[in-house]
Write a protein that holds these residues in place. Structure first.
Motif, short mmCIF file in Angstrom:
data_model
loop_
_atom_site.label_atom_id
_atom_site.label_comp_id
_atom_site.label_asym_id
_atom_site.label_seq_id
_atom_site.Cartn_x
_atom_site.Cartn_y
_atom_site.Cartn_z
N ALA A 216 0.83 -1.20 0.00
CA ALA A 216 0.00 0.00 0.00
C ALA A 216 0.87 1.26 0.00
N ARG A 217 1.91 1.26 0.81
CA ARG A 217 2.78 2.43 0.88
C ARG A 217 3.58 2.58 -0.43
N SER A 218 3.97 1.46 -1.00
CA SER A 218 4.74 1.50 -2.25
C SER A 218 3.89 2.05 -3.39
N LEU A 219 2.63 1.63 -3.46
CA LEU A 219 1.75 2.13 -4.51
C LEU A 219 1.53 3.64 -4.35
N ALA A 220 1.42 4.11 -3.12
CA ALA A 220 1.23 5.54 -2.88
C ALA A 220 2.47 6.34 -3.26
N ALA A 221 3.64 5.75 -3.04
CA ALA A 221 4.89 6.47 -3.30
C ALA A 221 5.38 6.31 -4.73
N GLY A 222 4.92 5.26 -5.41
CA GLY A 222 5.39 5.00 -6.77
C GLY A 222 6.70 4.24 -6.83
N VAL A 223 7.25 3.90 -5.67
CA VAL A 223 8.47 3.09 -5.57
C VAL A 223 8.29 2.15 -4.39
N ARG A 224 9.08 1.07 -4.38
CA ARG A 224 8.95 0.11 -3.27
C ARG A 224 9.40 0.75 -1.96
N VAL A 225 8.55 0.59 -0.96
CA VAL A 225 8.81 1.17 0.36
C VAL A 225 8.87 0.06 1.40
N PRO A 226 10.00 -0.15 2.06
CA PRO A 226 10.08 -1.17 3.10
C PRO A 226 9.41 -0.68 4.38
N VAL A 227 8.98 -1.62 5.19
CA VAL A 227 8.38 -1.30 6.48
C VAL A 227 9.02 -2.19 7.54
N SER A 228 8.87 -1.80 8.78
CA SER A 228 9.21 -2.67 9.90
C SER A 228 7.92 -3.36 10.30
N PRO A 229 7.75 -4.64 9.92
CA PRO A 229 6.45 -5.29 10.10
C PRO A 229 5.97 -5.26 11.55
N ALA A 230 4.72 -4.87 11.72
CA ALA A 230 4.10 -4.86 13.04
C ALA A 230 3.69 -6.29 13.42
N PRO A 231 3.51 -6.55 14.71
CA PRO A 231 3.02 -7.87 15.11
C PRO A 231 1.63 -8.13 14.51
N THR A 232 1.40 -9.36 14.06
CA THR A 232 0.09 -9.73 13.51
C THR A 232 -0.10 -11.22 13.64
N ILE A 233 -1.36 -11.65 13.76
CA ILE A 233 -1.65 -13.08 13.79
C ILE A 233 -1.48 -13.70 12.40
#
Length: 336
Positions: A216-233
């Motif tokens: 989602a962030r990459s599509l908004a920015a037009g380039v690949r955007v890394p994230v620090s993954p949050a905890p999730t099930i």
């Protein structure tokens, strides 16, 4: 990374022909309760019933099969679990050695499945970068190629065959899809879905857990955007960055990304188990959680396809997600 979308789209159809008889053509399930909640006709592709417990078997078998024909004697893979299991199973079918690199906190169910398939299991940290570094090092030492979990044309093509089958089955039933919803980790599955749906007018949506939203962030920015993954099930949906090839494919073809939180994923998990009577892992249930967020069409009942990507889930997590919630217990106490 020079292949065009059109070239890879043809690969999905070729992969489908090659995989016919080699993988399970999983059923399409439907529930009136889910339809009512979604305000749409929801068709769910039960890839949790696939060999190896997930649709990852499709891409792994296609990629490993081609490597076996090319003369390779072993393969290496890294993932949070399902891709590793699938590569191990595919390697065993083709008589190849398999080494899989998993995070130290990988679900024991997936570790056990990989080992049962004959793979050597190596643990490496908790991040995808750590696993990739170890996998590449093992590849350099052994000469065995790495079968990437999502940044690989054959893997994307194989994953796309699940969406292609769903599109075909919906058309045969007289309920052609208006939308297709696929959970997103590294993006291979949703990229395959975009290719399978190319030229059909079907709107393809990705689903990411809140805080694990690189696409989602990459599509908004037009380039690949890394994230620090949050905890999730949804442990299978937390790569730190969408893959390069998947992003190139979906950048101009994906309708949107839907973000869902753990409560929504857990609710979808319970719906699948109680209404469809099948067990999906939270990463697979995320697709339904996203479909339930799509606005209904005021003029007609749309048909929405959802790929239930996998069903490899820990017993303890199933028990926790199915346990009566405090609000429910309070309500029951008030009624009593």
């Amino acid at each position: 990374m020079t292949r065009t979308v059109g070239q890879v789209r043809a690969d999905v159809e070729e992969a489908s022909r090659w995989l016919s008889g080699r993988v399970v053509r999983t059923p399409v399930l439907r529930s009136p309760v889910i339809d009512e909640l979604a305000g749409a006709r929801v068709l769910l592709k039960a890839e949790n019933l696939q060999n190896g417990g997930s649709y990852k078997m499709r891409g792994a078998l296609r990629a490993v099969g081609r490597l076996a024909v090319a003369g390779h004697t072993g393969v290496i893979a890294q993932s949070t679990g399902n891709h590793a299991v699938a590569v191990a199973l595919a390697a065993r079918q083709h008589g190849l050695a398999a080494t899989v690199v998993l995070p130290v906190d990988a679900a024991s169910t997936k570790v056990d499945r990989a080992r049962a398939a004959g793979a050597r299991v190596v643990f490496a940290g908790t991040s995808v970068e750590e696993r990739v570094a170890v996998a590449n090092g093992l590849s350099d030492e052994s000469g065995h190629p790495v079968v990437d979990a999502y940044d690989h044309p054959d893997v994307i093509a194989g994953q796309g065959t699940a969406s292609l089958e769903l599109i075909e089955d919906a058309e045969r039933a007289g309920t052609p899809l208006d939308a297709l919803v696929v959970p997103v980790g590294g993006g291979g599955g949703v990229a395959g879905a975009c290719l399978a749906a190319a030229g059909s007018g079907i709107a393809v949506y990705g689903v990411e857990p809140v805080g694990c939203d690189s696409l989602a962030r990459s599509l908004a920015a037009g380039v690949r955007v890394p994230v620090s993954p949050a905890p999730t099930i949804a442990d299978g949906l937390r790569p730190s960055c969408v893959g390069e090839l998947p992003f190139a494919i979906v950048q101009n073809t994906l309708r949107a990304v839907v973000r869902v939180d753990d409560d929504e994923i857990a609710a979808a998990f319970r719906l699948i188990l109680t209404e469809l009577k099948v067990l999906a892992e939270p990463s697979g249930a995320a697709g339904l959680a996203g479909a339930l967020r799509l606005p209904p069409d005021a003029d007609r009942q749309r048909t929405v396809g959802v790929v239930l990507t996998g069903g490899n889930v820990e017993e303890a997590l199933v028990a926790r997600l199915m346990a009566p919630r405090s609000a429910d217990l309070a309500e029951e106490g008030a009624v009593a």
